[in-house]
Scaffold this motif. Structure first.
Motif, PDB file in Angstrom:
ATOM      1  N   UNK A   1      55.331  32.369   7.574  1.00  0.00           N
ATOM      2  CA  UNK A   1      56.196  32.798   8.669  1.00  0.00           C
ATOM      3  C   UNK A   1      56.468  34.286   8.497  1.00  0.00           C
ATOM      4  N   UNK A   2      57.124  34.897   9.471  1.00  0.00           N
ATOM      5  CA  UNK A   2      57.302  36.345   9.459  1.00  0.00           C
ATOM      6  C   UNK A   2      58.067  36.838   8.246  1.00  0.00           C
ATOM      7  N   UNK A   3      59.089  36.102   7.826  1.00  0.00           N
ATOM      8  CA  UNK A   3      59.891  36.560   6.702  1.00  0.00           C
ATOM      9  C   UNK A   3      59.156  36.444   5.374  1.00  0.00           C
ATOM     10  N   UNK A   4      58.000  35.769   5.362  1.00  0.00           N
ATOM     11  CA  UNK A   4      57.191  35.673   4.161  1.00  0.00           C
ATOM     12  C   UNK A   4      55.973  36.594   4.208  1.00  0.00           C
ATOM     13  N   UNK A   5      55.997  37.550   5.137  1.00  0.00           N
ATOM     14  CA  UNK A   5      54.972  38.585   5.192  1.00  0.00           C
ATOM     15  C   UNK A   5      55.635  39.916   4.867  1.00  0.00           C
ATOM     16  N   UNK A   6      55.215  40.527   3.771  1.00  0.00           N
ATOM     17  CA  UNK A   6      55.762  41.821   3.369  1.00  0.00           C
ATOM     18  C   UNK A   6      54.852  42.937   3.863  1.00  0.00           C
ATOM     19  N   UNK A   7      55.470  44.036   4.315  1.00  0.00           N
ATOM     20  CA  UNK A   7      54.727  45.213   4.756  1.00  0.00           C
ATOM     21  C   UNK A   7      55.040  46.374   3.835  1.00  0.00           C
ATOM     22  N   UNK A   8      54.002  47.086   3.398  1.00  0.00           N
ATOM     23  CA  UNK A   8      54.247  48.273   2.582  1.00  0.00           C
ATOM     24  C   UNK A   8      54.519  49.460   3.500  1.00  0.00           C
ATOM     25  N   UNK A   9      54.627  50.644   2.930  1.00  0.00           N
ATOM     26  CA  UNK A   9      54.985  51.823   3.724  1.00  0.00           C
ATOM     27  C   UNK A   9      53.914  52.193   4.736  1.00  0.00           C
ATOM     28  N   UNK A  10      52.695  51.678   4.540  1.00  0.00           N
ATOM     29  CA  UNK A  10      51.607  51.935   5.494  1.00  0.00           C
ATOM     30  C   UNK A  10      51.400  50.760   6.445  1.00  0.00           C
ATOM     31  N   UNK A  11      52.346  49.836   6.461  1.00  0.00           N
ATOM     32  CA  UNK A  11      52.301  48.649   7.318  1.00  0.00           C
ATOM     33  C   UNK A  11      51.169  47.688   6.967  1.00  0.00           C
ATOM     34  N   UNK A  12      50.727  47.712   5.726  1.00  0.00           N
ATOM     35  CA  UNK A  12      49.731  46.741   5.284  1.00  0.00           C
ATOM     36  C   UNK A  12      50.449  45.463   4.854  1.00  0.00           C
ATOM     37  N   UNK A  13      49.988  44.300   5.323  1.00  0.00           N
ATOM     38  CA  UNK A  13      50.710  43.050   5.048  1.00  0.00           C
ATOM     39  C   UNK A  13      50.315  42.408   3.725  1.00  0.00           C
ATOM     40  N   UNK A  14      51.241  41.661   3.161  1.00  0.00           N
ATOM     41  CA  UNK A  14      50.988  40.874   1.958  1.00  0.00           C
ATOM     42  C   UNK A  14      51.772  39.573   2.079  1.00  0.00           C
ATOM     43  N   UNK A  15      51.082  38.462   1.870  1.00  0.00           N
ATOM     44  CA  UNK A  15      51.730  37.153   1.930  1.00  0.00           C
ATOM     45  C   UNK A  15      52.579  36.960   0.685  1.00  0.00           C
ATOM     46  N   UNK A  16      53.814  36.510   0.862  1.00  0.00           N
ATOM     47  CA  UNK A  16      54.724  36.351  -0.268  1.00  0.00           C
ATOM     48  C   UNK A  16      55.345  34.957  -0.281  1.00  0.00           C
ATOM     49  N   UNK A  17      56.160  34.687  -1.292  1.00  0.00           N
ATOM     50  CA  UNK A  17      56.934  33.462  -1.461  1.00  0.00           C
ATOM     51  C   UNK A  17      56.035  32.226  -1.511  1.00  0.00           C
ATOM     52  N   UNK A  18      55.509  31.954  -2.702  1.00  0.00           N
ATOM     53  CA  UNK A  18      54.635  30.811  -2.899  1.00  0.00           C
ATOM     54  C   UNK A  18      55.372  29.629  -3.529  1.00  0.00           C
ATOM     55  N   UNK A  19      56.685  29.609  -3.347  1.00  0.00           N
ATOM     56  CA  UNK A  19      57.480  28.544  -3.945  1.00  0.00           C
ATOM     57  C   UNK A  19      57.163  27.166  -3.413  1.00  0.00           C
ATOM     58  N   UNK A  20      56.631  27.072  -2.190  1.00  0.00           N
ATOM     59  CA  UNK A  20      56.305  25.782  -1.597  1.00  0.00           C
ATOM     60  C   UNK A  20      54.803  25.530  -1.546  1.00  0.00           C
ATOM     61  N   UNK A  21      54.027  26.416  -2.159  1.00  0.00           N
ATOM     62  CA  UNK A  21      52.569  26.327  -2.086  1.00  0.00           C
ATOM     63  C   UNK A  21      52.045  25.066  -2.779  1.00  0.00           C
ATOM     64  N   UNK A  22      50.916  24.601  -2.298  1.00  0.00           N
ATOM     65  CA  UNK A  22      50.246  23.426  -2.867  1.00  0.00           C
ATOM     66  C   UNK A  22      48.876  23.854  -3.371  1.00  0.00           C
ATOM     67  N   UNK A  23      48.537  23.513  -4.605  1.00  0.00           N
ATOM     68  CA  UNK A  23      47.255  23.896  -5.179  1.00  0.00           C
ATOM     69  C   UNK A  23      46.301  22.706  -5.131  1.00  0.00           C
ATOM     70  N   UNK A  24      45.094  22.950  -4.605  1.00  0.00           N
ATOM     71  CA  UNK A  24      44.063  21.934  -4.515  1.00  0.00           C
ATOM     72  C   UNK A  24      42.928  22.291  -5.473  1.00  0.00           C
ATOM     73  N   UNK A  25      42.129  21.314  -5.845  1.00  0.00           N
ATOM     74  CA  UNK A  25      40.880  21.603  -6.510  1.00  0.00           C
ATOM     75  C   UNK A  25      39.936  22.266  -5.518  1.00  0.00           C
ATOM     76  N   UNK A  26      38.887  22.875  -6.006  1.00  0.00           N
ATOM     77  CA  UNK A  26      37.974  23.583  -5.112  1.00  0.00           C
ATOM     78  C   UNK A  26      37.339  22.663  -4.078  1.00  0.00           C
ATOM     79  N   UNK A  27      37.228  21.369  -4.397  1.00  0.00           N
ATOM     80  CA  UNK A  27      36.602  20.438  -3.468  1.00  0.00           C
ATOM     81  C   UNK A  27      37.630  19.653  -2.649  1.00  0.00           C
ATOM     82  N   UNK A  28      38.896  19.902  -2.884  1.00  0.00           N
ATOM     83  CA  UNK A  28      39.928  19.166  -2.163  1.00  0.00           C
ATOM     84  C   UNK A  28      39.977  19.544  -0.690  1.00  0.00           C
TER      85      UNK A  28
END
Length: 241
Positions: free
Chosen positions: A48-75
């Motif tokens: 969501x928007x609040x989990x996208x960080x912008x640096x001083x050049x407006x380049x985005x970075x996805x943040x807040x992985x507290x709810x992330x789910x990790x799969x195996x490569x074949x999952x």
């Protein structure tokens, strides 16, 4: 210093189309890395928007992985009884049935893309007399051949690239289709955004055309919550900065 995308809601005039498109592409590349190129496949689950960080050049970075789910490569997908995330960005198969896959993030990305283009938020109504949300409003305008009316007026000038913006709206609608199998992968999305020669399929009817549907899905999801974010607290206002 990095600032999240939502915080620019009162400064949307600072985001011309070039900057918005850079953010749209950057988020797509970030998700593509998480889904395909990282050591393990990562599903963010709360994009969501609040989990996208912008640096001083407006380049985005996805943040807040507290709810992330990790799969195996074949999952491919999993079922969970612990439904987390932010209503309005959650795909229907996840919100209603707990099915988690890369298409969960694709749906959230589609909502975010439409918000960036329009500077509207998905959990508001955009039609007098009918509770249509941003997804429903975008779908309605698209079917009527009025897609340009979705664009934030602050980015419309003599040189704005209408074909590129309409292509982004088209991609956004493909991402929020009701059935997960109909949505593109993030590799498809990145390709569609970077190449105007790639032919796009017509979008099918999206999920959550109105706020009544979202309210019903929220009630179902709240049966087995795990740190769920409630709409009126965390749904991001994408009146982009």
């Amino acid at each position: 210093m990095e600032t999240d995308l939502r915080s620019y809601s009162a400064k949307k005039s600072l985001l011309n189309w070039k900057k918005r498109f850079n953010i749209i592409e950057g988020i797509a590349q970030g998700l593509l890395y998480l889904h395909k190129y990282s050591r393990l496949k990562v599903i963010h689950r709360d994009l969501k928007a609040s989990n996208i960080l912008l640096d001083e050049d407006m380049n985005p970075k996805i943040s807040d992985f507290g709810l992330a789910r990790i799969f195996g490569l074949k999952g491919l997908e999993e079922n969970t009884d612990r439904i987390v995330g932010t209503y309005g960005y959650m795909s229907p198969e996840y919100a209603m049935n707990g099915v988690v896959s890369i298409k969960t993030d694709v749906f959230s990305y589609g909502v975010l893309l439409l918000e960036i283009v329009s500077s509207m938020k998905n959990n508001s109504c955009y039609h007098s007399g009918y509770p249509v949300n941003l997804i429903g409003y975008a779908w309605q305008l698209w079917n009527e051949g009025k897609g340009l009316e979705l664009i934030d007026p602050t980015i419309i000038d003599e040189s704005f690239p209408s074909s590129e913006i309409l292509r982004c709206i088209h991609v956004g609608l493909l991402c929020v289709q009701d059935q997960a199998k109909d949505r593109p992968t993030m590799l498809d999305v990145a390709t569609m955004l970077s190449s105007e020669t790639v032919q796009l399929l017509p979008p099918k009817q999206p999920a959550y055309l109105n706020n009544f549907v979202q309210e019903k899905s929220s009630e179902v999801s709240e049966i087995k919550p795990e740190n769920c974010s409630i709409n009126d607290v965390t749904i991001s206002e994408m009146k982009a900065r």
